[in-house]
Design a protein around this motif. Structure first.
Motif, PDB file in Angstrom:
ATOM      1  N   THR A   1       6.718  -1.510  -4.375  1.00  0.00           N
ATOM      2  CA  THR A   1       5.780  -0.499  -3.868  1.00  0.00           C
ATOM      3  C   THR A   1       6.507   0.631  -3.149  1.00  0.00           C
ATOM      4  N   GLN A   2       7.509   0.261  -2.321  1.00  0.00           N
ATOM      5  CA  GLN A   2       8.269   1.275  -1.589  1.00  0.00           C
ATOM      6  C   GLN A   2       9.054   2.177  -2.541  1.00  0.00           C
TER       7      GLN A   2
ATOM      8  N   ASP B   1       9.749   7.335  -5.373  1.00  0.00           N
ATOM      9  CA  ASP B   1       9.804   8.100  -6.632  1.00  0.00           C
ATOM     10  C   ASP B   1       8.709   9.154  -6.672  1.00  0.00           C
ATOM     11  N   TYR B   2       7.512   8.799  -6.230  1.00  0.00           N
ATOM     12  CA  TYR B   2       6.397   9.741  -6.231  1.00  0.00           C
ATOM     13  C   TYR B   2       6.680  10.919  -5.301  1.00  0.00           C
ATOM     14  N   GLU B   3       7.214  10.580  -4.108  1.00  0.00           N
ATOM     15  CA  GLU B   3       7.521  11.646  -3.146  1.00  0.00           C
ATOM     16  C   GLU B   3       8.602  12.583  -3.688  1.00  0.00           C
TER      17      GLU B   3
ATOM     18  N   GLN C   1       8.115 -13.432  -3.131  1.00  0.00           N
ATOM     19  CA  GLN C   1       7.235 -12.619  -3.973  1.00  0.00           C
ATOM     20  C   GLN C   1       6.694 -11.409  -3.219  1.00  0.00           C
ATOM     21  N   VAL C   2       6.282 -11.638  -1.976  1.00  0.00           N
ATOM     22  CA  VAL C   2       5.754 -10.530  -1.171  1.00  0.00           C
ATOM     23  C   VAL C   2       6.832  -9.486  -0.926  1.00  0.00           C
ATOM     24  N   ALA C   3       8.041  -9.947  -0.609  1.00  0.00           N
ATOM     25  CA  ALA C   3       9.141  -9.009  -0.361  1.00  0.00           C
ATOM     26  C   ALA C   3       9.445  -8.187  -1.604  1.00  0.00           C
TER      27      ALA C   3
END
Length: 285
Positions: A73-74, A79-81, A65-67
């Motif tokens: 998130t990455q 995408d934002y960048e 789940q964390v991965a």
């Protein structure tokens, strides 16, 4: 002893209902086992009972789940960048396009001004050439007629409606000269060849026939014989104001018309006597 792994996080992981139930069951089992073990220990104190509990391992699920959350998130950050880079590129392109448009407008305006200046200069050259040709012809006519004598003071006086074509000799030369200057600029203190004030124009016109008049209008208004406005002849000097205190002068050219360097708005102009009736006139020819 539990083998559950501890995973660092800024937020505590939310516990699902199934996980809570499972852990409650494990706890119940542990308590039950302890109770049985205690009872058995009382009965068989000499023989200890050992029981191993297998607890569920949650480490793999939580790690997955964390991965997955880290991947999401990455990807969102990437995408934002990318979007930020696209926005910056679009802004730069718009700014460059605006600068190019402004430069193009500036060049077009400069070209338009240059073309307008060239047209104006060409028109002025053509007009100046025409005036020079007319003045050259006038000078030639003055040389031819200079021996014919003056046609002024010895002639009979005629009415203000006399035609310019009836003027001869020096009077004709004066009339031709002032007519040739029509359209020139008015400049205070101007004495030619392309800009004049009123007395400068009159003085230059009479200099063509060898008569040296005073420079200012006050003196020109008394330079000859006073004549009635009903008896004007071409070549007479008109004045506005009193004789000896005139503030403006011009030359009568016949047909009820006069030429004068009027003002900066009109320049040297051909006007009717009714446009600005003069105060008086003098005859020097």
């Amino acid at each position: 002893m539990s083998h559950t792994a501890h995973i660092r996080s800024h937020r505590k992981p939310r516990r699902s209902a199934s996980n809570i139930a499972m852990r409650a069951g494990v706890a119940g089992g542990v308590l039950g086992t302890l109770a049985v073990t205690g009872a058995s220990g009382s009965a068989n104190a000499a023989e200890p009972v050992t029981q191993t509990l297998e607890l569920p391992t949650l480490t793999a699920d939580l790690a997955a789940q964390v991965a997955q959350s880290a991947d999401v998130t990455q990807q969102a950050a990437a995408d934002y960048e990318l979007q930020a880079e696209r926005d910056a590129a679009a802004a730069r392109a718009a700014k460059e396009a605006e600068a190019d448009l402004a430069e193009a407008k500036k060049k077009a305006e400069e070209k338009k001004k240059a073309e307008e200046a060239a047209r104006k200069a060409a028109a002025e050259r053509a007009e100046r050439a025409a005036r020079d040709a007319e003045r050259a012809a006038l000078s030639a006519s003055v040389e031819v007629s200079s021996g014919s004598g003056s046609s002024g003071s010895g002639s009979a006086s005629v009415g203000a409606g006399v035609s310019a074509s009836t003027a001869t000799g020096s009077a004709a030369a004066v009339v031709s000269f002032v007519r040739a200057q029509v359209g020139d600029a008015y400049v205070s203190g101007g004495t030619g060849p392309n800009s004049w004030d009123c007395s400068g124009l009159v003085q230059a016109a009479f200099r063509q026939v060898g008569i040296d008049l005073p420079r200012v209008s006050q003196a020109q208004s008394t330079a000859g014989t006073q004549v009635s406005l009903d008896s004007l002849q071409p070549g007479d000097i008109l004045y506005w104001g009193g004789a000896g205190s005139a503030y403006h002068v011009g030359v009568y050219v016949g047909d009820g018309m006069f030429v004068g360097a009027q003002n900066p708005s009109t320049g040297v102009a051909l006007k009717s006597l009714s446009y600005d009736p003069p105060s008086g006139a003098v005859r020097v020819l």
